[in-house]
Design a protein around this motif. Sequence first.
Motif, PDB file in Angstrom:
ATOM      1  N   VAL A 183       0.852  -1.184   0.000  1.00  0.00           N
ATOM      2  CA  VAL A 183       0.000   0.000   0.000  1.00  0.00           C
ATOM      3  C   VAL A 183       0.887   1.234   0.000  1.00  0.00           C
ATOM      4  CG1 VAL A 183      -1.755   1.312   1.254  1.00  0.00           C
ATOM      5  CG2 VAL A 183      -1.842  -1.196   1.245  1.00  0.00           C
ATOM      6  N   ALA A 184       0.678   2.111  -0.962  1.00  0.00           N
ATOM      7  CA  ALA A 184       1.375   3.399  -1.004  1.00  0.00           C
ATOM      8  C   ALA A 184       0.359   4.501  -0.731  1.00  0.00           C
ATOM      9  CB  ALA A 184       2.031   3.607  -2.371  1.00  0.00           C
ATOM     10  N   ILE A 185       0.773   5.513   0.026  1.00  0.00           N
ATOM     11  CA  ILE A 185      -0.166   6.568   0.407  1.00  0.00           C
ATOM     12  C   ILE A 185       0.458   7.945   0.191  1.00  0.00           C
ATOM     13  CG2 ILE A 185      -1.638   7.513   2.223  1.00  0.00           C
ATOM     14  CD1 ILE A 185      -1.627   4.850   3.610  1.00  0.00           C
ATOM     15  N   ILE A 186      -0.294   8.801  -0.504  1.00  0.00           N
ATOM     16  CA  ILE A 186       0.035  10.224  -0.585  1.00  0.00           C
ATOM     17  C   ILE A 186      -0.740  10.910   0.528  1.00  0.00           C
ATOM     18  CG2 ILE A 186      -0.048  12.307  -2.003  1.00  0.00           C
ATOM     19  CD1 ILE A 186       0.010  10.492  -4.478  1.00  0.00           C
ATOM     20  N   MET A 187      -0.035  11.370   1.533  1.00  0.00           N
ATOM     21  CA  MET A 187      -0.655  11.917   2.738  1.00  0.00           C
ATOM     22  C   MET A 187      -0.957  13.403   2.508  1.00  0.00           C
ATOM     23  SD  MET A 187       1.835  10.031   5.521  1.00  0.00           S
ATOM     24  CE  MET A 187       3.297  10.911   4.944  1.00  0.00           C
ATOM     25  N   ASP A 188      -2.176  13.707   2.103  1.00  0.00           N
ATOM     26  CA  ASP A 188      -2.533  15.063   1.697  1.00  0.00           C
ATOM     27  C   ASP A 188      -3.591  15.647   2.624  1.00  0.00           C
ATOM     28  OD1 ASP A 188      -2.490  17.350   0.148  1.00  0.00           O
ATOM     29  OD2 ASP A 188      -3.933  16.594  -1.303  1.00  0.00           O
ATOM     30  N   GLY A 189      -3.529  16.954   2.828  1.00  0.00           N
ATOM     31  CA  GLY A 189      -4.601  17.646   3.528  1.00  0.00           C
ATOM     32  C   GLY A 189      -4.276  18.175   4.904  1.00  0.00           C
ATOM     33  N   ILE A 191      -3.220   5.104  -2.415  1.00  0.00           N
ATOM     34  CA  ILE A 191      -4.271   5.875  -1.750  1.00  0.00           C
ATOM     35  C   ILE A 191      -3.838   7.329  -1.666  1.00  0.00           C
ATOM     36  CG2 ILE A 191      -5.574   6.180   0.402  1.00  0.00           C
ATOM     37  CD1 ILE A 191      -4.981   3.190   0.995  1.00  0.00           C
ATOM     38  N   ARG A 192      -4.759   8.236  -1.988  1.00  0.00           N
ATOM     39  CA  ARG A 192      -4.511   9.662  -1.752  1.00  0.00           C
ATOM     40  C   ARG A 192      -5.660  10.215  -0.925  1.00  0.00           C
ATOM     41  NH1 ARG A 192      -1.590  14.197  -5.118  1.00  0.00           N
ATOM     42  NH2 ARG A 192      -1.912  15.913  -3.665  1.00  0.00           N
ATOM     43  N   ARG A 235      -4.777  13.142  -8.011  1.00  0.00           N
ATOM     44  CA  ARG A 235      -3.568  13.193  -8.836  1.00  0.00           C
ATOM     45  C   ARG A 235      -2.466  12.443  -8.086  1.00  0.00           C
ATOM     46  NH1 ARG A 235      -4.599  18.349  -6.910  1.00  0.00           N
ATOM     47  NH2 ARG A 235      -3.077  19.173  -5.440  1.00  0.00           N
ATOM     48  N   ILE A 236      -1.388  12.119  -8.802  1.00  0.00           N
ATOM     49  CA  ILE A 236      -0.345  11.291  -8.192  1.00  0.00           C
ATOM     50  C   ILE A 236       0.895  12.090  -7.804  1.00  0.00           C
ATOM     51  CG2 ILE A 236      -1.121   9.150  -9.232  1.00  0.00           C
ATOM     52  CD1 ILE A 236       0.945   9.478 -11.385  1.00  0.00           C
ATOM     53  N   SER A 237       0.992  13.339  -8.221  1.00  0.00           N
ATOM     54  CA  SER A 237       1.995  14.268  -7.709  1.00  0.00           C
ATOM     55  C   SER A 237       3.428  13.734  -7.729  1.00  0.00           C
ATOM     56  CB  SER A 237       1.624  14.718  -6.293  1.00  0.00           C
ATOM     57  OG  SER A 237       0.416  15.444  -6.307  1.00  0.00           O
ATOM     58  N   ALA A 295      -0.938  -0.130 -10.368  1.00  0.00           N
ATOM     59  CA  ALA A 295      -1.581   0.025  -9.061  1.00  0.00           C
ATOM     60  C   ALA A 295      -3.021   0.491  -9.226  1.00  0.00           C
ATOM     61  CB  ALA A 295      -0.810   1.033  -8.213  1.00  0.00           C
ATOM     62  N   GLU A 296      -3.875   0.037  -8.333  1.00  0.00           N
ATOM     63  CA  GLU A 296      -5.242   0.553  -8.256  1.00  0.00           C
ATOM     64  C   GLU A 296      -5.207   1.865  -7.468  1.00  0.00           C
ATOM     65  OE1 GLU A 296      -8.043  -0.730  -9.646  1.00  0.00           O
ATOM     66  OE2 GLU A 296      -6.747  -2.225 -10.613  1.00  0.00           O
ATOM     67  N   LEU A 297      -5.929   2.858  -7.950  1.00  0.00           N
ATOM     68  CA  LEU A 297      -5.952   4.172  -7.306  1.00  0.00           C
ATOM     69  C   LEU A 297      -7.228   4.316  -6.492  1.00  0.00           C
ATOM     70  CD1 LEU A 297      -4.759   6.397 -10.302  1.00  0.00           C
ATOM     71  CD2 LEU A 297      -3.383   5.057  -8.693  1.00  0.00           C
ATOM     72  N   VAL A 298      -7.069   4.702  -5.228  1.00  0.00           N
ATOM     73  CA  VAL A 298      -8.211   4.919  -4.341  1.00  0.00           C
ATOM     74  C   VAL A 298      -8.084   6.318  -3.754  1.00  0.00           C
ATOM     75  CG1 VAL A 298      -9.412   4.170  -2.250  1.00  0.00           C
ATOM     76  CG2 VAL A 298      -8.415   2.466  -3.786  1.00  0.00           C
ATOM     77  N   PHE A 299      -9.090   7.129  -3.958  1.00  0.00           N
ATOM     78  CA  PHE A 299      -9.073   8.493  -3.461  1.00  0.00           C
ATOM     79  C   PHE A 299     -10.045   8.610  -2.281  1.00  0.00           C
ATOM     80  CE2 PHE A 299      -8.021   8.741  -8.034  1.00  0.00           C
ATOM     81  CZ  PHE A 299      -6.729   9.219  -7.903  1.00  0.00           C
ATOM     82  N   VAL A 300      -9.530   9.127  -1.181  1.00  0.00           N
ATOM     83  CA  VAL A 300     -10.280   9.207   0.066  1.00  0.00           C
ATOM     84  C   VAL A 300     -10.562  10.665   0.387  1.00  0.00           C
ATOM     85  CG1 VAL A 300     -10.228   8.656   2.534  1.00  0.00           C
ATOM     86  CG2 VAL A 300      -9.165   7.102   0.884  1.00  0.00           C
ATOM     87  N   ASP A 301     -11.786  10.987   0.736  1.00  0.00           N
ATOM     88  CA  ASP A 301     -12.153  12.373   1.008  1.00  0.00           C
ATOM     89  C   ASP A 301     -11.541  12.909   2.308  1.00  0.00           C
ATOM     90  OD1 ASP A 301     -13.645  12.689  -1.297  1.00  0.00           O
ATOM     91  OD2 ASP A 301     -15.516  12.033  -0.356  1.00  0.00           O
TER      92      ASP A 301
END
Length: 246
Positions: A19-25, A191-192, A198-200, A210-216
Amino acid sequence: MSHIPAPQSDDGPPDPLHVAIIMDGNGRWARSRGLARTEGHRKGAEAVRATVTGAVRLGVSHLTLFGFSSENWRRPIEEVSTLMGLLRVYLRRDMNELEREGIRLRVIGERDRFSADILRLIEEAERRTGANTRLNLTIALNYGGRAEIVRAARHLAEAVQSGHLSPDSIDEAQVCAALYAPDMPDPDVLIRTSGEQRISNFLLWQIAYAELVFVDAPWPEFGEAHLAAALDEFRARDRRFGAVSG
């Protein structure tokens, strides 16, 4: 990070799950509460610990977190200083727990801009946890996906120039071997958080399938329940890798 019980299974060891995660927000979370952006980063550091714990409970074998991009140096000095301070705290505070819980920590990215004390902490953490296998935790720091590919291309070019490598022998395996962590399997799911889609410039080579999953939810609110929901969504998808489904 308290003691984490091992997931129970009667079916033998599970397949590797990366699992890879872009930690945004972090900043938006803080702003919505009338707080400084730095407070969002502090809360985000707590989310890292919760997510690592959740990953172990959920049977994740590899967890890669986008901690600090090569573009993040452009942020205000105070914010960068806070991020570096949180990195120091994490490495010092959690070193013993990572070692005890069987979690391997390593860092990918260019290290030349980090202070000497941070470099020592990173190297010590990698050394002390290097034999651990329960969870492979990778943190991308001063990292950019394009820069990683350029770095790999440069290494291959140097090998060709020195006569150690034939241009005709360069294939995907050779490129993979020149990346920061050649033994790391490609992510199964990226996961972002915070609703951005976006993958930044993150793991550009590795996320090809990879499957992309976007979390609010913004990163400071992310935890084991969000990770479990993202994994449920991932497992419900039909991964064909370019083939036709049956």
